[in-house]
Scaffold this motif. Sequence first.
Motif, mmCIF file in Angstrom:
data_model
loop_
_atom_site.group_PDB
_atom_site.id
_atom_site.type_symbol
_atom_site.label_atom_id
_atom_site.label_comp_id
_atom_site.label_asym_id
_atom_site.label_seq_id
_atom_site.Cartn_x
_atom_site.Cartn_y
_atom_site.Cartn_z
ATOM 1 N N CYS A 25 1.005 -1.210 0.059
ATOM 2 C CA CYS A 25 0.137 0.175 -0.031
ATOM 3 C C CYS A 25 1.023 1.173 -0.182
ATOM 4 C CB CYS A 25 -0.984 0.137 1.028
ATOM 5 S SG CYS A 25 -2.068 -1.381 1.289
ATOM 6 N N LEU A 26 1.608 1.335 0.943
ATOM 7 C CA LEU A 26 2.527 2.771 1.003
ATOM 8 C C LEU A 26 3.517 2.785 0.241
ATOM 9 C CD1 LEU A 26 2.750 5.233 2.634
ATOM 10 C CD2 LEU A 26 4.419 3.990 4.279
ATOM 11 N N ARG A 27 4.395 1.789 -0.076
ATOM 12 C CA ARG A 27 5.498 1.947 -1.127
ATOM 13 C C ARG A 27 4.834 2.631 -2.591
ATOM 14 N NH1 ARG A 27 7.681 -1.310 -5.364
ATOM 15 N NH2 ARG A 27 6.103 -2.794 -4.884
ATOM 16 N N PRO A 28 4.110 2.026 -3.348
ATOM 17 C CA PRO A 28 3.696 2.574 -4.419
ATOM 18 C C PRO A 28 3.321 4.151 -4.303
ATOM 19 C CG PRO A 28 2.233 0.796 -4.044
ATOM 20 C CD PRO A 28 3.306 0.654 -2.792
ATOM 21 N N VAL A 29 2.526 4.183 -2.994
ATOM 22 C CA VAL A 29 1.694 5.710 -3.036
ATOM 23 C C VAL A 29 3.044 6.714 -2.897
ATOM 24 C CG1 VAL A 29 0.507 7.316 -1.651
ATOM 25 C CG2 VAL A 29 -0.468 4.804 -2.443
ATOM 26 N N ALA A 30 3.982 6.239 -1.916
ATOM 27 C CA ALA A 30 5.122 7.143 -1.655
ATOM 28 C C ALA A 30 6.092 7.405 -2.949
ATOM 29 C CB ALA A 30 5.878 6.604 -0.589
ATOM 30 N N ALA A 31 6.262 6.340 -3.609
ATOM 31 C CA ALA A 31 6.951 6.406 -4.796
ATOM 32 C C ALA A 31 6.385 7.373 -6.022
ATOM 33 C CB ALA A 31 7.126 5.144 -5.480
ATOM 34 N N SER A 32 5.004 7.427 -5.919
ATOM 35 C CA SER A 32 4.343 8.024 -6.947
ATOM 36 C C SER A 32 4.108 9.805 -6.732
ATOM 37 C CB SER A 32 3.252 7.354 -7.557
ATOM 38 O OG SER A 32 2.140 7.753 -6.397
ATOM 39 N N LEU A 33 3.902 9.794 -5.399
ATOM 40 C CA LEU A 33 3.864 11.135 -4.753
ATOM 41 C C LEU A 33 4.953 11.929 -4.288
ATOM 42 C CD1 LEU A 33 0.191 10.635 -3.144
ATOM 43 C CD2 LEU A 33 0.667 11.372 -5.333
ATOM 44 N N LEU A 34 6.067 11.199 -3.806
ATOM 45 C CA LEU A 34 6.803 11.977 -3.295
ATOM 46 C C LEU A 34 8.356 12.026 -3.794
ATOM 47 C CD1 LEU A 34 6.058 10.973 0.565
ATOM 48 C CD2 LEU A 34 5.486 13.128 -0.649
ATOM 49 N N GLU A 35 8.944 12.764 -4.031
ATOM 50 C CA GLU A 35 10.435 13.087 -4.439
ATOM 51 C C GLU A 35 11.430 12.576 -3.455
ATOM 52 O OE1 GLU A 35 11.365 13.782 -7.460
ATOM 53 O OE2 GLU A 35 9.273 13.838 -7.787
ATOM 54 N N PRO A 36 12.572 12.019 -3.754
ATOM 55 C CA PRO A 36 13.660 11.446 -2.660
ATOM 56 C C PRO A 36 13.610 12.185 -1.474
ATOM 57 C CG PRO A 36 14.549 10.896 -4.916
ATOM 58 C CD PRO A 36 12.976 11.791 -5.110
ATOM 59 N N PRO A 37 13.703 13.544 -1.617
ATOM 60 C CA PRO A 37 14.228 14.292 -0.299
ATOM 61 C C PRO A 37 12.700 14.236 0.577
ATOM 62 C CG PRO A 37 15.079 15.613 -2.098
ATOM 63 C CD PRO A 37 14.130 14.413 -2.612
ATOM 64 N N LEU A 38 11.751 13.945 0.145
ATOM 65 C CA LEU A 38 10.571 13.609 0.983
ATOM 66 C C LEU A 38 10.369 12.286 1.331
ATOM 67 C CD1 LEU A 38 8.202 16.399 -0.294
ATOM 68 C CD2 LEU A 38 9.383 16.465 1.814
#
Length: 152
Positions: A25-38
């Motif tokens: 759940c979290l991994r795909p959402v974080a990868a699509s919405l957040l740049e590496p510094p976030l």
Amino acid sequence: MPYALTLHLLAAVIWVGGMFLAYVCLRPVAASLLEPPLRLPLWSALFGRFFPWVWAAVVLLLVTGHWMIALFGGFAAVGLHVHIMLATGYLMIALFLHLYFAPFQRLKRAVAASEWPVAGIQLNQIRRIVGINLILGLVTIANAVAGRFLYA
């Protein structure tokens, strides 16, 4: 026996459920919405909060698992599914120990230094280990539930 089984199940749910949430759940959402510094500090902080729960789960799983084996009369008295559960469980623990003491420590250091490429490499290694452990955890749960019927 009911206390050992209840604690054992709760520990398994916390560990495997946490991996499922993070990986699926979290991994795909974080990868699509957040740049590496976030994204990378998010993962470092998330693991910092989740891993103490995993440590507690590991201890509980080991203590309650061996407690129940003793209550059933020892290793010779339990079925093949219990031996398989032990093998997959110990493999999961070994993978977690590696994850915690190697890539997670490097991830924390890289995030603290804002070294995003290094942190990304470590996060990718953690992702692979969590993916393997998630599969092992789901197999272990299925074996725990159905194994005594499959290997009878």
